[in-house]
Design a protein around this motif. Structure first.
Motif, PDB file in Angstrom:
ATOM      1  N   TYR A 224       2.524   7.290  -4.498  1.00  0.00           N
ATOM      2  CA  TYR A 224       3.450   7.668  -5.467  1.00  0.00           C
ATOM      3  C   TYR A 224       3.020   7.063  -6.976  1.00  0.00           C
ATOM      4  CZ  TYR A 224       6.071   8.492  -1.233  1.00  0.00           C
ATOM      5  OH  TYR A 224       6.534   9.065   0.016  1.00  0.00           O
ATOM      6  N   LEU A 225       2.591   5.947  -7.006  1.00  0.00           N
ATOM      7  CA  LEU A 225       2.200   5.267  -8.355  1.00  0.00           C
ATOM      8  C   LEU A 225       0.953   6.225  -9.014  1.00  0.00           C
ATOM      9  CD1 LEU A 225       2.893   3.300 -10.479  1.00  0.00           C
ATOM     10  CD2 LEU A 225       1.325   1.589  -9.002  1.00  0.00           C
ATOM     11  N   ASN A 226       0.067   6.625  -8.017  1.00  0.00           N
ATOM     12  CA  ASN A 226      -0.988   7.294  -8.544  1.00  0.00           C
ATOM     13  C   ASN A 226      -0.603   8.734  -9.030  1.00  0.00           C
ATOM     14  OD1 ASN A 226      -2.850   5.435  -7.766  1.00  0.00           O
ATOM     15  ND2 ASN A 226      -3.441   6.354  -5.795  1.00  0.00           N
ATOM     16  N   LYS A 227       0.462   9.267  -8.352  1.00  0.00           N
ATOM     17  CA  LYS A 227       1.159  10.706  -9.055  1.00  0.00           C
ATOM     18  C   LYS A 227       1.512  10.435 -10.523  1.00  0.00           C
ATOM     19  CE  LYS A 227       2.072  12.871  -4.745  1.00  0.00           C
ATOM     20  NZ  LYS A 227       2.995  13.478  -3.855  1.00  0.00           N
TER      21      LYS A 227
ATOM     22  N   ALA B 246      10.094   2.341   8.540  1.00  0.00           N
ATOM     23  CA  ALA B 246       9.025   2.942   7.571  1.00  0.00           C
ATOM     24  C   ALA B 246       9.730   4.201   6.647  1.00  0.00           C
ATOM     25  CB  ALA B 246       7.886   3.427   8.453  1.00  0.00           C
ATOM     26  N   GLN B 247      10.717   4.841   7.014  1.00  0.00           N
ATOM     27  CA  GLN B 247      11.241   6.050   6.511  1.00  0.00           C
ATOM     28  C   GLN B 247      11.989   5.544   5.440  1.00  0.00           C
ATOM     29  OE1 GLN B 247      11.349   5.498   9.887  1.00  0.00           O
ATOM     30  NE2 GLN B 247      11.803   7.506  11.097  1.00  0.00           N
ATOM     31  N   ALA B 248      12.630   4.652   5.547  1.00  0.00           N
ATOM     32  CA  ALA B 248      13.627   4.018   4.312  1.00  0.00           C
ATOM     33  C   ALA B 248      12.545   3.567   3.427  1.00  0.00           C
ATOM     34  CB  ALA B 248      14.281   2.908   4.865  1.00  0.00           C
ATOM     35  N   VAL B 249      11.678   2.826   3.690  1.00  0.00           N
ATOM     36  CA  VAL B 249      10.851   2.153   2.734  1.00  0.00           C
ATOM     37  C   VAL B 249       9.963   3.184   1.783  1.00  0.00           C
ATOM     38  CG1 VAL B 249       8.346   0.825   2.176  1.00  0.00           C
ATOM     39  CG2 VAL B 249      10.157   0.178   4.157  1.00  0.00           C
ATOM     40  N   ARG B 250       9.688   4.350   2.668  1.00  0.00           N
ATOM     41  CA  ARG B 250       9.176   5.266   1.732  1.00  0.00           C
ATOM     42  C   ARG B 250       9.915   6.152   0.744  1.00  0.00           C
ATOM     43  NH1 ARG B 250       5.988   6.064   6.729  1.00  0.00           N
ATOM     44  NH2 ARG B 250       7.678   7.802   7.505  1.00  0.00           N
ATOM     45  N   ALA B 251      11.312   6.358   1.390  1.00  0.00           N
ATOM     46  CA  ALA B 251      12.391   7.155   0.779  1.00  0.00           C
ATOM     47  C   ALA B 251      12.936   6.297  -0.574  1.00  0.00           C
ATOM     48  CB  ALA B 251      13.665   7.161   1.623  1.00  0.00           C
ATOM     49  N   MET B 252      12.768   4.958  -0.579  1.00  0.00           N
ATOM     50  CA  MET B 252      13.062   3.990  -1.471  1.00  0.00           C
ATOM     51  C   MET B 252      12.066   3.984  -2.635  1.00  0.00           C
ATOM     52  SD  MET B 252      15.130   1.038   0.265  1.00  0.00           S
ATOM     53  CE  MET B 252      15.818   0.254  -1.300  1.00  0.00           C
ATOM     54  N   ILE B 253      10.885   4.030  -2.309  1.00  0.00           N
ATOM     55  CA  ILE B 253       9.601   4.052  -3.168  1.00  0.00           C
ATOM     56  C   ILE B 253       9.572   5.124  -3.991  1.00  0.00           C
ATOM     57  CG2 ILE B 253       6.975   4.208  -3.420  1.00  0.00           C
ATOM     58  CD1 ILE B 253       7.090   2.212  -0.958  1.00  0.00           C
TER      59      ILE B 253
ATOM     60  N   GLU C  35       0.670  -1.213  -0.003  1.00  0.00           N
ATOM     61  CA  GLU C  35       0.094  -0.013  -0.069  1.00  0.00           C
ATOM     62  C   GLU C  35       0.871   1.184   0.139  1.00  0.00           C
ATOM     63  OE1 GLU C  35      -2.711  -0.007   3.094  1.00  0.00           O
ATOM     64  OE2 GLU C  35      -3.923  -1.718   2.372  1.00  0.00           O
ATOM     65  N   ASP C  36       2.176   1.155   0.430  1.00  0.00           N
ATOM     66  CA  ASP C  36       3.136   2.561   0.529  1.00  0.00           C
ATOM     67  C   ASP C  36       3.210   2.744  -0.951  1.00  0.00           C
ATOM     68  OD1 ASP C  36       3.544   2.202   3.473  1.00  0.00           O
ATOM     69  OD2 ASP C  36       4.598   0.350   3.086  1.00  0.00           O
ATOM     70  N   TRP C  37       2.887   2.280  -2.165  1.00  0.00           N
ATOM     71  CA  TRP C  37       3.189   2.612  -3.178  1.00  0.00           C
ATOM     72  C   TRP C  37       2.000   3.428  -3.876  1.00  0.00           C
ATOM     73  CZ3 TRP C  37       7.549   1.581  -6.669  1.00  0.00           C
ATOM     74  CH2 TRP C  37       8.397   0.846  -6.395  1.00  0.00           C
TER      75      TRP C  37
END
Length: 314
Positions: A16-19, A292-299, A11-13
């Protein structure tokens, strides 16, 4: 243009994917994690986002112009074939500061005997004497060797300067940035090992680095600590185990391993040698980038790479 994701997205994607979909309405974004359909899906894809690809998959994808990796390591890709076909290869280093933070935490836990003291205290044993076995080791004012002085290594150097450490980086390119935290840069790994009290291994895995730390080099590490967050196979498993067991290495903190779980739910031990039985080892299940911060940053960074690719091929 077709952009293909070859794994299920969390779901974290979504944000960003919608943008990307809003910005590029004419681009098809396809998600297919069915392993049996990968090759067929790749046939008419312009770019794929994947964690690993085989030579056969790359060879069969005639339209493919880019491989976008949502993390740092590239050892699961046939780089020679990708280069031969002039396919653009993207990856991300957005997790570097978090991996470095976890590596420092493991070093402090190892040298501070945090796990050992905690386990003893749970049994009512108080390690309160000033005998050598009860003392922990400070990282302050130590010579620190960083093997693989890249994105992660620079953050390590920055963090360790707070402990007044002397930083020696190992990398092929000897250029030293003016705003760098390293005190020295060397392309001689033996020199870095000899000068260092504590070694951080953040090397990527490739033919040049596989088992670059072998029995011969371990033999030169008497009394030294090693913290490894790069790739497991950069260090000879048997050599490191024997070095720890025989008291050559003072200790090791290990986040990257030699055996990993597959689809089976059965417990999997991380190595062929029983590191978990040694008192001078701190173990971590390849978790340095799992915040969580790293996951968001990488996505976010991966989606920016997708955006750059689309713009460059419009």
């Amino acid at each position: 243009m077709k952009i293909l994701f070859l794994s299920r997205l969390s779901e974290d994607w979504n944000e960003y994917l919608n943008k990307l979909k809003e910005e590029f309405p004419g681009v098809e974004f396809k998600i297919n994690d069915n392993s049996e359909e990968r090759i067929n899906e790749m046939q008419n894809s312009d770019a794929v986002i994947a964690g690993r690809l085989t030579a056969e998959e790359i060879e069969s994808a005639e339209k493919l112009k880019a491989v976008i990796v949502p993390f740092t390591g590239l050892n699961n890709f046939p780089i020679d074939i990708i280069n031969k076909k002039n396919i653009k290869l993207y990856n991300t280093h957005a997790n570097a500061q978090f991996v470095a933070e976890h590596a420092v935490a493991m070093a402090l836990a190892l040298m501070g005997k945090v796990v050992e003291f905690e386990n003893d205290l749970k049994k009512g044993k108080w390690n309160r004497t000033k005998e050598a076995d009860d003392m922990w080791t400070s990282i302050r004012n130590r010579n620190i060797g960083i093997l693989g002085y890249g994105h992660i290594g620079k953050y390590l150097a920055k963090y360790l300067k707070a402990f007044d450490c002397y930083i020696i980086g190992f990398r092929r390119n000897l250029d030293l940035d003016s705003n760098d935290f390293a005190d020295e840069i060397s392309n001689n790994i033996d020199e870095v090992i000899a000068k260092s009290d504590v070694l951080f291994n953040v090397l990527p895995l490739n033919p040049e680095t596989k088992h670059i730390i072998n029995a011969e080099k371990i033999a030169k590490m008497k009394g030294k600590y090693i913290i490894t967050v790069g790739r497991g196979e950069t260090i000879s498993e048997e050599a490191m185990y024997n070095g720890l067991k025989d008291g050559i290495l003072a200790g090791a903190a290990i986040d990257v391993w030699y055996k990993y779980p597959g689809k089976s739910e059965e417990p999997v031990m991380p190595a062929n040698f029983p590191f978990w039985k040694l008192p001078n080892v701190v173990m971590s299940p390849h978790k340095s980038a799992h915040t969580a911060q790293a996951v968001r940053a990488m996505i976010e960074d991966t989606c920016e790479n997708i955006r750059k690719f689309i713009i460059s091929h419009k």
